[in-house]
Design a protein around this motif. Structure first.
Motif, PDB file in Angstrom:
ATOM      1  N   THR A   1       0.837  -1.204   0.000  1.00 60.34           N
ATOM      2  CA  THR A   1       0.000   0.000   0.000  1.00 60.34           C
ATOM      3  C   THR A   1       0.869   1.251   0.000  1.00 60.34           C
ATOM      4  OG1 THR A   1      -1.774  -1.147   1.181  1.00 60.34           O
ATOM      5  CG2 THR A   1      -1.788   1.261   1.253  1.00 60.34           C
ATOM      6  N   ALA A   2       1.904   1.265   0.855  1.00 59.44           N
ATOM      7  CA  ALA A   2       2.798   2.421   0.888  1.00 59.44           C
ATOM      8  C   ALA A   2       3.538   2.582  -0.442  1.00 59.44           C
ATOM      9  CB  ALA A   2       3.792   2.273   2.040  1.00 59.44           C
ATOM     10  N   LEU A   3       4.009   1.480  -1.000  1.00 59.40           N
ATOM     11  CA  LEU A   3       4.768   1.541  -2.258  1.00 59.40           C
ATOM     12  C   LEU A   3       3.897   2.007  -3.426  1.00 59.40           C
ATOM     13  CD1 LEU A   3       6.798  -1.727  -1.735  1.00 59.40           C
ATOM     14  CD2 LEU A   3       7.822   0.530  -2.116  1.00 59.40           C
ATOM     15  N   ALA A   4       2.620   1.706  -3.351  1.00 61.07           N
ATOM     16  CA  ALA A   4       1.707   2.131  -4.426  1.00 61.07           C
ATOM     17  C   ALA A   4       1.400   3.620  -4.359  1.00 61.07           C
ATOM     18  CB  ALA A   4       0.409   1.335  -4.352  1.00 61.07           C
ATOM     19  N   HIS A   5       1.710   4.250  -3.220  1.00 65.64           N
ATOM     20  CA  HIS A   5       1.366   5.664  -3.040  1.00 65.64           C
ATOM     21  C   HIS A   5       2.589   6.546  -2.833  1.00 65.64           C
ATOM     22  CE1 HIS A   5      -2.547   3.755  -2.367  1.00 65.64           C
ATOM     23  NE2 HIS A   5      -3.076   4.917  -2.669  1.00 65.64           N
ATOM     24  N   GLY A   6       3.762   6.026  -3.129  1.00 65.86           N
ATOM     25  CA  GLY A   6       4.969   6.830  -2.984  1.00 65.86           C
ATOM     26  C   GLY A   6       6.113   6.225  -3.763  1.00 65.86           C
ATOM     27  N   ALA A   7       7.073   7.051  -4.135  1.00 66.76           N
ATOM     28  CA  ALA A   7       8.243   6.603  -4.889  1.00 66.76           C
ATOM     29  C   ALA A   7       9.396   6.377  -3.920  1.00 66.76           C
ATOM     30  CB  ALA A   7       8.626   7.638  -5.939  1.00 66.76           C
ATOM     31  N   TYR A   8       9.603   5.128  -3.536  1.00 64.79           N
ATOM     32  CA  TYR A   8      10.627   4.792  -2.547  1.00 64.79           C
ATOM     33  C   TYR A   8      11.830   4.128  -3.213  1.00 64.79           C
ATOM     34  CZ  TYR A   8       6.971   5.675   0.888  1.00 64.79           C
ATOM     35  OH  TYR A   8       5.994   6.262   1.638  1.00 64.79           O
ATOM     36  N   ASP A   9      12.970   4.267  -2.568  1.00 67.10           N
ATOM     37  CA  ASP A   9      14.203   3.649  -3.049  1.00 67.10           C
ATOM     38  C   ASP A   9      14.657   2.481  -2.190  1.00 67.10           C
ATOM     39  OD1 ASP A   9      14.982   5.459  -5.317  1.00 67.10           O
ATOM     40  OD2 ASP A   9      14.850   6.927  -3.704  1.00 67.10           O
ATOM     41  N   LEU A  10      14.021   2.273  -1.037  1.00 65.61           N
ATOM     42  CA  LEU A  10      14.422   1.203  -0.147  1.00 65.61           C
ATOM     43  C   LEU A  10      13.273   0.844   0.780  1.00 65.61           C
ATOM     44  CD1 LEU A  10      16.667  -0.607   1.138  1.00 65.61           C
ATOM     45  CD2 LEU A  10      17.216   1.328   2.629  1.00 65.61           C
ATOM     46  N   VAL A  11      13.109  -0.459   1.027  1.00 65.79           N
ATOM     47  CA  VAL A  11      12.177  -0.958   2.039  1.00 65.79           C
ATOM     48  C   VAL A  11      12.992  -1.641   3.121  1.00 65.79           C
ATOM     49  CG1 VAL A  11      10.327  -2.604   2.539  1.00 65.79           C
ATOM     50  CG2 VAL A  11      10.260  -1.248   0.432  1.00 65.79           C
ATOM     51  N   VAL A  12      12.722  -1.282   4.386  1.00 68.65           N
ATOM     52  CA  VAL A  12      13.392  -1.893   5.523  1.00 68.65           C
ATOM     53  C   VAL A  12      12.328  -2.533   6.414  1.00 68.65           C
ATOM     54  CG1 VAL A  12      14.879  -1.554   7.527  1.00 68.65           C
ATOM     55  CG2 VAL A  12      15.220  -0.159   5.467  1.00 68.65           C
ATOM     56  N   SER A  13      12.436  -3.846   6.618  1.00 69.23           N
ATOM     57  CA  SER A  13      11.599  -4.522   7.605  1.00 69.23           C
ATOM     58  C   SER A  13      12.350  -4.462   8.930  1.00 69.23           C
ATOM     59  CB  SER A  13      11.359  -5.981   7.191  1.00 69.23           C
ATOM     60  OG  SER A  13      10.579  -6.645   8.170  1.00 69.23           O
ATOM     61  N   ALA A  14      11.742  -3.864   9.945  1.00 67.50           N
ATOM     62  CA  ALA A  14      12.467  -3.580  11.188  1.00 67.50           C
ATOM     63  C   ALA A  14      11.656  -3.983  12.409  1.00 67.50           C
ATOM     64  CB  ALA A  14      12.812  -2.091  11.265  1.00 67.50           C
ATOM     65  N   GLY A  15      12.360  -4.397  13.447  1.00 65.73           N
ATOM     66  CA  GLY A  15      11.690  -4.732  14.689  1.00 65.73           C
ATOM     67  C   GLY A  15      12.556  -5.622  15.560  1.00 65.73           C
ATOM     68  N   ILE A  16      11.901  -6.312  16.491  1.00 63.51           N
ATOM     69  CA  ILE A  16      12.618  -7.245  17.347  1.00 63.51           C
ATOM     70  C   ILE A  16      12.385  -8.660  16.832  1.00 63.51           C
ATOM     71  CG2 ILE A  16      12.511  -5.688  19.312  1.00 63.51           C
ATOM     72  CD1 ILE A  16      10.271  -7.425  20.463  1.00 63.51           C
ATOM     73  N   ALA A  17      13.160  -9.609  17.356  1.00 59.72           N
ATOM     74  CA  ALA A  17      13.099 -10.967  16.825  1.00 59.72           C
ATOM     75  C   ALA A  17      13.659 -11.951  17.829  1.00 59.72           C
ATOM     76  CB  ALA A  17      13.903 -11.054  15.524  1.00 59.72           C
ATOM     77  N   GLY A  18      13.411 -13.222  17.549  1.00 62.75           N
ATOM     78  CA  GLY A  18      14.112 -14.274  18.256  1.00 62.75           C
ATOM     79  C   GLY A  18      15.449 -14.520  17.592  1.00 62.75           C
ATOM     80  N   GLY A  19      16.465 -14.798  18.398  1.00 65.30           N
ATOM     81  CA  GLY A  19      17.794 -15.055  17.863  1.00 65.30           C
ATOM     82  C   GLY A  19      18.192 -16.509  18.050  1.00 65.30           C
ATOM     83  N   PHE A  20      18.871 -17.068  17.079  1.00 67.73           N
ATOM     84  CA  PHE A  20      19.432 -18.411  17.241  1.00 67.73           C
ATOM     85  C   PHE A  20      20.677 -18.277  18.118  1.00 67.73           C
ATOM     86  CE2 PHE A  20      16.793 -18.892  13.526  1.00 67.73           C
ATOM     87  CZ  PHE A  20      16.262 -20.170  13.680  1.00 67.73           C
ATOM     88  N   PRO A  21      20.681 -18.903  19.293  1.00 70.66           N
ATOM     89  CA  PRO A  21      21.744 -18.657  20.278  1.00 70.66           C
ATOM     90  C   PRO A  21      23.155 -18.900  19.759  1.00 70.66           C
ATOM     91  CG  PRO A  21      19.922 -19.815  21.292  1.00 70.66           C
ATOM     92  CD  PRO A  21      19.639 -19.793  19.822  1.00 70.66           C
ATOM     93  N   ALA A  22      23.307 -19.813  18.803  1.00 73.63           N
ATOM     94  CA  ALA A  22      24.643 -20.086  18.282  1.00 73.63           C
ATOM     95  C   ALA A  22      25.223 -18.896  17.544  1.00 73.63           C
ATOM     96  CB  ALA A  22      24.606 -21.300  17.351  1.00 73.63           C
ATOM     97  N   HIS A  23      24.361 -17.972  17.114  1.00 67.67           N
ATOM     98  CA  HIS A  23      24.831 -16.842  16.319  1.00 67.67           C
ATOM     99  C   HIS A  23      24.540 -15.485  16.950  1.00 67.67           C
ATOM    100  CE1 HIS A  23      25.635 -19.629  13.092  1.00 67.67           C
ATOM    101  NE2 HIS A  23      24.371 -19.992  13.021  1.00 67.67           N
ATOM    102  N   ALA A  24      23.341 -15.313  17.502  1.00 70.72           N
ATOM    103  CA  ALA A  24      22.873 -13.977  17.885  1.00 70.72           C
ATOM    104  C   ALA A  24      22.395 -13.950  19.327  1.00 70.72           C
ATOM    105  CB  ALA A  24      21.746 -13.537  16.952  1.00 70.72           C
ATOM    106  N   PRO A  25      23.185 -13.395  20.246  1.00 68.68           N
ATOM    107  CA  PRO A  25      22.760 -13.297  21.640  1.00 68.68           C
ATOM    108  C   PRO A  25      21.725 -12.191  21.842  1.00 68.68           C
ATOM    109  CG  PRO A  25      24.870 -12.214  21.339  1.00 68.68           C
ATOM    110  CD  PRO A  25      24.538 -12.870  20.025  1.00 68.68           C
TER     111      PRO A  25
END
Length: 257
Positions: A84-108
């Motif tokens: 919806t946002a992309l259909a109503h504006g001319a963007y050069d980048l999309v960033v999906s952002a937030g918090i997440a679960g981490g795989f302990p072997a890689h991301a504490p």
């Protein structure tokens, strides 16, 4: 910037306020979505372009524009909101952002994961011989690569700012992992994956449909595996998210491509 919930959007926007410029403005979109628009200087073609309702730039073009969107939880909501946002504006980048679960072997806990690939980890078929991706089934796609130059710039900015981070695949799931067995299964299928969230692939599909590059940035709030709410560190992850976007607003989001 596509987030799932308001708290994530608040942390992202709090970091981006270092862009400076006019006060944030709300821009309504169809479907009940609202963009939180932040503008600053100098221009950043890699962040976003002009869109309906944008603040009028000064004659010397010193404003860049970053929009923050609360799209909802899950890949479908993220895809609809981002599209919806992309259909109503001319963007050069999309960033999906937030918090997440981490795989302990890689991301504490508290670490930030910058995606080099966004993977739909449960888009496929379960068979007696194991899991098959949609590619293996002969249709569709289950992964979006992220531009290497972009992820390198983000990683460099975070390193310079002292933010613990890594560049790795981020998995998108429709059902959050809650058992050790499922965590082990995902880790075996995606040994480089560092985080699990619910929206990245949806945002990536919308970005691809509009020919716009995409990256996912996640701060780790909990370990992927058995649900243990007492061990979650959501506040710490939100602080990491805010700090990350503060660093990026001073560098990546004010650099020309």
């Amino acid at each position: 910037m596509v987030t799932a919930v308001a708290a994530e959007a608040d942390s992202v926007a709090a970091g981006l306020t270092s862009l400076g410029g006019p006060a944030p403005a709300d821009v309504p979109l169809p479907g009940g979505f609202t963009l939180r628009r932040l503008a600053g200087a100098p221009p950043a073609p890699s962040a976003a372009g002009a869109a309906p309702g944008s603040p009028e730039p000064p004659p010397d073009g010193t404003y860049s524009v970053v929009d923050v969107l609360v799209a909802g939880v899950g890949p479908a909501a993220a895809a609809v909101g981002a599209a919806t946002a992309l259909a109503h504006g001319a963007y050069d980048l999309v960033v999906s952002a937030g918090i997440a679960g981490g795989f302990p072997a890689h991301a504490p806990l508290g670490a930030v994961v910058v995606s080099d690939e966004i993977v739909a980890a449960d888009l496929g078929a379960q068979t007696q011989d194991g899991y098959l991706t949609v590619e293996e089934l002969g249709f569709g796609r289950s992964a979006h690569p992220c531009p290497a130059g972009l992820t390198a710039r983000i990683a460099r900015a975070l390193a310079d700012g002292g933010q613990h981070h890594l560049v790795a695949p981020v998995l998108t799931v429709s059902t959050v992992t809650g058992t050790a067995a499922r965590a082990a299964e995902l880790a075996a299928l995606h040994p480089r994956a560092a985080a699990e969230a619910m929206e990245g692939f949806g945002a990536a599909e919308a970005a691809a449909a509009h020919g716009v590059p995409v990256v996912e940035i996640r701060a780790v709030s909990n370990a992927v595996g058995p649900r243990d709410r007492a061990a979650w560190r959501i506040g710490q992850a939100m602080d990491s998210l805010r700090h990350t976007f503060q660093l990026l607003s001073r560098t990546v989001f004010v650099e020309a491509k």
